[in-house]
Design a protein around this motif. Sequence first.
Motif, PDB file in Angstrom:
ATOM      1  N   LEU A  50       0.818  -1.207   0.000  1.00 18.68           N
ATOM      2  CA  LEU A  50       0.000   0.000   0.000  1.00 18.68           C
ATOM      3  C   LEU A  50       0.853   1.259   0.000  1.00 18.68           C
ATOM      4  N   VAL A  51       1.978   1.227   0.696  1.00 20.61           N
ATOM      5  CA  VAL A  51       2.863   2.394   0.760  1.00 20.61           C
ATOM      6  C   VAL A  51       3.403   2.745  -0.627  1.00 20.61           C
ATOM      7  N   ALA A  52       3.709   1.758  -1.443  1.00 22.28           N
ATOM      8  CA  ALA A  52       4.267   2.017  -2.773  1.00 22.28           C
ATOM      9  C   ALA A  52       3.331   2.884  -3.604  1.00 22.28           C
ATOM     10  N   GLU A  53       2.037   2.573  -3.587  1.00 15.56           N
ATOM     11  CA  GLU A  53       1.074   3.342  -4.368  1.00 15.56           C
ATOM     12  C   GLU A  53       0.910   4.752  -3.810  1.00 15.56           C
ATOM     13  N   PHE A  54       0.776   4.859  -2.504  1.00 21.02           N
ATOM     14  CA  PHE A  54       0.519   6.174  -1.924  1.00 21.02           C
ATOM     15  C   PHE A  54       1.760   7.058  -1.910  1.00 21.02           C
ATOM     16  N   GLY A  55       2.939   6.459  -1.942  1.00 19.20           N
ATOM     17  CA  GLY A  55       4.139   7.265  -2.119  1.00 19.20           C
ATOM     18  C   GLY A  55       4.116   7.989  -3.454  1.00 19.20           C
ATOM     19  N   ALA A  56       3.629   7.306  -4.486  1.00 21.70           N
ATOM     20  CA  ALA A  56       3.486   7.949  -5.795  1.00 21.70           C
ATOM     21  C   ALA A  56       2.390   9.001  -5.767  1.00 21.70           C
ATOM     22  N   PHE A  57       1.315   8.751  -5.021  1.00 20.31           N
ATOM     23  CA  PHE A  57       0.262   9.764  -4.873  1.00 20.31           C
ATOM     24  C   PHE A  57       0.857  11.066  -4.345  1.00 20.31           C
ATOM     25  N   VAL A  58       1.685  10.946  -3.309  1.00 20.20           N
ATOM     26  CA  VAL A  58       2.289  12.123  -2.703  1.00 20.20           C
ATOM     27  C   VAL A  58       3.152  12.874  -3.708  1.00 20.20           C
ATOM     28  N   THR A  59       3.921  12.140  -4.464  1.00 20.64           N
ATOM     29  CA  THR A  59       4.880  12.750  -5.379  1.00 20.64           C
ATOM     30  C   THR A  59       4.207  13.464  -6.545  1.00 20.64           C
ATOM     31  N   PHE A  60       3.102  12.912  -7.053  1.00 18.26           N
ATOM     32  CA  PHE A  60       2.559  13.402  -8.313  1.00 18.26           C
ATOM     33  C   PHE A  60       1.243  14.173  -8.214  1.00 18.26           C
ATOM     34  N   ALA A  61       0.621  14.255  -7.045  1.00 17.26           N
ATOM     35  CA  ALA A  61      -0.678  14.929  -6.948  1.00 17.26           C
ATOM     36  C   ALA A  61      -0.587  16.396  -7.348  1.00 17.26           C
ATOM     37  N   VAL A  62       0.396  17.119  -6.806  1.00 23.27           N
ATOM     38  CA  VAL A  62       0.534  18.538  -7.127  1.00 23.27           C
ATOM     39  C   VAL A  62       0.954  18.733  -8.576  1.00 23.27           C
ATOM     40  N   VAL A  63       1.765  17.826  -9.095  1.00 24.73           N
ATOM     41  CA  VAL A  63       2.205  17.935 -10.492  1.00 24.73           C
ATOM     42  C   VAL A  63       1.007  17.912 -11.432  1.00 24.73           C
ATOM     43  N   TRP A  64       0.108  16.966 -11.225  1.00 19.42           N
ATOM     44  CA  TRP A  64      -1.099  16.890 -12.060  1.00 19.42           C
ATOM     45  C   TRP A  64      -1.956  18.143 -11.904  1.00 19.42           C
ATOM     46  N   GLY A  65      -2.174  18.575 -10.664  1.00 16.03           N
ATOM     47  CA  GLY A  65      -3.040  19.723 -10.422  1.00 16.03           C
ATOM     48  C   GLY A  65      -2.500  20.999 -11.023  1.00 16.03           C
ATOM     49  N   ALA A  66      -1.215  21.269 -10.806  1.00 15.39           N
ATOM     50  CA  ALA A  66      -0.626  22.487 -11.337  1.00 15.39           C
ATOM     51  C   ALA A  66      -0.553  22.447 -12.853  1.00 15.39           C
ATOM     52  N   ALA A  67      -0.289  21.267 -13.422  1.00 15.32           N
ATOM     53  CA  ALA A  67      -0.258  21.146 -14.886  1.00 15.32           C
ATOM     54  C   ALA A  67      -1.618  21.458 -15.490  1.00 15.32           C
ATOM     55  N   SER A  68      -2.688  20.993 -14.849  1.00 17.77           N
ATOM     56  CA  SER A  68      -4.027  21.258 -15.381  1.00 17.77           C
ATOM     57  C   SER A  68      -4.380  22.737 -15.279  1.00 17.77           C
ATOM     58  N   ASP A  69      -3.958  23.391 -14.191  1.00 17.66           N
ATOM     59  CA  ASP A  69      -4.199  24.823 -14.056  1.00 17.66           C
ATOM     60  C   ASP A  69      -3.447  25.603 -15.128  1.00 17.66           C
ATOM     61  N   ALA A  70      -2.187  25.224 -15.365  1.00 16.78           N
ATOM     62  CA  ALA A  70      -1.379  25.931 -16.343  1.00 16.78           C
ATOM     63  C   ALA A  70      -1.893  25.708 -17.766  1.00 16.78           C
ATOM     64  N   LEU A  71      -2.365  24.496 -18.067  1.00 17.58           N
ATOM     65  CA  LEU A  71      -2.881  24.190 -19.398  1.00 17.58           C
ATOM     66  C   LEU A  71      -4.299  24.711 -19.609  1.00 17.58           C
ATOM     67  N   GLY A  72      -5.020  24.937 -18.517  1.00 19.64           N
ATOM     68  CA  GLY A  72      -6.409  25.354 -18.626  1.00 19.64           C
ATOM     69  C   GLY A  72      -7.332  24.230 -19.026  1.00 19.64           C
ATOM     70  N   ARG A  73      -6.903  22.975 -18.827  1.00 24.57           N
ATOM     71  CA  ARG A  73      -7.718  21.807 -19.172  1.00 24.57           C
ATOM     72  C   ARG A  73      -7.521  20.732 -18.118  1.00 24.57           C
ATOM     73  N   ARG A  74      -8.586  19.977 -17.856  1.00 19.01           N
ATOM     74  CA  ARG A  74      -8.495  18.898 -16.892  1.00 19.01           C
ATOM     75  C   ARG A  74      -8.889  17.542 -17.500  1.00 19.01           C
ATOM     76  N   ALA A  75      -9.948  17.514 -18.302  1.00 22.11           N
ATOM     77  CA  ALA A  75     -10.505  16.248 -18.773  1.00 22.11           C
ATOM     78  C   ALA A  75      -9.492  15.360 -19.494  1.00 22.11           C
ATOM     79  N   PRO A  76      -8.691  15.878 -20.437  1.00 19.57           N
ATOM     80  CA  PRO A  76      -7.732  14.987 -21.112  1.00 19.57           C
ATOM     81  C   PRO A  76      -6.732  14.354 -20.144  1.00 19.57           C
ATOM     82  N   LEU A  77      -6.354  15.093 -19.111  1.00 18.25           N
ATOM     83  CA  LEU A  77      -5.426  14.551 -18.130  1.00 18.25           C
ATOM     84  C   LEU A  77      -6.095  13.490 -17.262  1.00 18.25           C
ATOM     85  N   ILE A  78      -7.379  13.686 -16.965  1.00 15.30           N
ATOM     86  CA  ILE A  78      -8.125  12.665 -16.216  1.00 15.30           C
ATOM     87  C   ILE A  78      -8.179  11.371 -17.016  1.00 15.30           C
ATOM     88  N   VAL A  79      -8.446  11.491 -18.320  1.00 16.63           N
ATOM     89  CA  VAL A  79      -8.506  10.312 -19.194  1.00 16.63           C
ATOM     90  C   VAL A  79      -7.166   9.587 -19.194  1.00 16.63           C
TER      91      VAL A  79
END
Length: 417
Positions: A50-79
Amino acid sequence: MTEDDHGERRRLGAVVLAVLISQVLLYPGVPNLVVALGAPAGIDAGMWFLVAEFGAFVTFAVVWGAASDALGRRAPLIVAGALGGAASYIALAAVPEFEFGFRAALAVRVVGGALTIGAFSLAITSLMDLRGGNGRNMGTAGVAIGLGAAVGSVVGGALADLNAFYPVYAGAAVLAGAGLLAATVDDKVVTDRPADASGAQNDVGFRDVLAQARTTHGLFVPLAFGFVDRLTAGFFALVGVYYFQDPETFGLSAGAAGATLALFFVPFAVLQAPFGSLSDRVGRFLPVVLGSIAYGIVTIGVGVAPVYPVAAALMVLVGVCGALMAPATMALVTDLVEPEARGAAMGLFNVFGSLGFLAGFLIGGSATDLFGYTPAFLAVGGLELAIALALFPAVRSIAPGDGLLGLGGGTGRSPSE
C-alpha cells in the motif's frame, strides 16, 4: 446552477466513484494478494504494498493539479491518468506470470499510483470548478469516495475469496471505464478564470498556481485535518483488514472483512451530500472540529471492542462522523483559494491526504507489529483528537460568520465570489 452543471457534477462524481472502486477492490484481499505476488505472509508485506502506491500519490498529486491549471484543461489529463492506471493493474497481474518477484510488483504499484492520482485529484478539482455551493460540490465528491470505497470493499472481498487476482482484473476494467467516461466531460477551467481589463483571460503559469496555493493564508488548517483524517482511513485500510481477519480477534473471511469495512463506508457515502450542504448553511467550524473529536473517540472504540457486533456498530459511527467532517474540510480549501489556483490547492490537499494514508500504513503497520492491535488503535484515534483540539482556534479564525450557535462558519463561497 445550470442544467449543464448538474450533468457535469454527475459525470465527475461517477469518475471519482470508479477510481475509488478500483483502488479499494484490492484492500480486503491484500493478505493473500501479496503472497501471490511473491512476498512472505504478514502485515509488513501488505504495508509496503500500500505504501508504494501512496508514495506515488504524494509525489505526483501537485504535479497533475498544477499542470491542469497551467494548461487550462483537466478532462484529457483525467482520461490519461485513468487509462494509464488500468494498464498498470494489468501489468501487476502479469508479475507472477513472468516470475519478476515482489519488488517488481512494488515498482508497478508506484507507476500505477503516479497515474491514478491524476484521475482522482483532477476529477475532484473539476467538481470544485462547478457552481452550486462548495459544500454541495465537495459533498458530491464525498459521496463518490464513500460509495466507491463501500462497493470496492464488498465486491473486492467477495472476489478475493474466489481468486487473489480477480480484484486486480476488476480494478483494471473499472479504471478503463472511468477514463472513457471522463472523455465526455467538458472542461470548465478556462471559462471560469477571471479576465483582465482588456477582457482576455489571465495567463496563469505552472509556478504561479503553486505559489498561490502555498501562500494562501490558513490553507494549512484543512491540509492538516486532511492529513490526520486520511491517516485513520489508511490505518483502517491496512490494519483494519488484518484486524478483522486475524484468528486471534474475529477471524473473518476476506469477504466478511470487506463487508465490515463497508459498514463504515456506506454511512460515510450516504451522509456526505447532506452534511456538505449543512456546512454551507451553518459553517465549517462545527462539522470539522466536533466531527473530528467524535471520529477519534469511536476509532479508539473499534480497537477495544470486546465482541464483533460492538466493533461493527462502532464502524457505522466512524462512517457517520467521517461524513460530517470530510466535505466541510474539502470545502474549506475551496473557500480559501482563488479559482485559478484550485487545481494546485487540491493537489496539495491530496498530497497531505496521501501523506496521511502513508503515515496510517506505516504507523499502523509498525505499531501493530510491535505492540498489537489495541495500542495501534489508541495511537491513531488519539492523533485525531489531538489535531481537533490543537487547531480549534485556527478553524474558528479562518471560517468567520455567524454559523450554528455563533461559533464560526464560512459561507460556502470562495474568496472571489
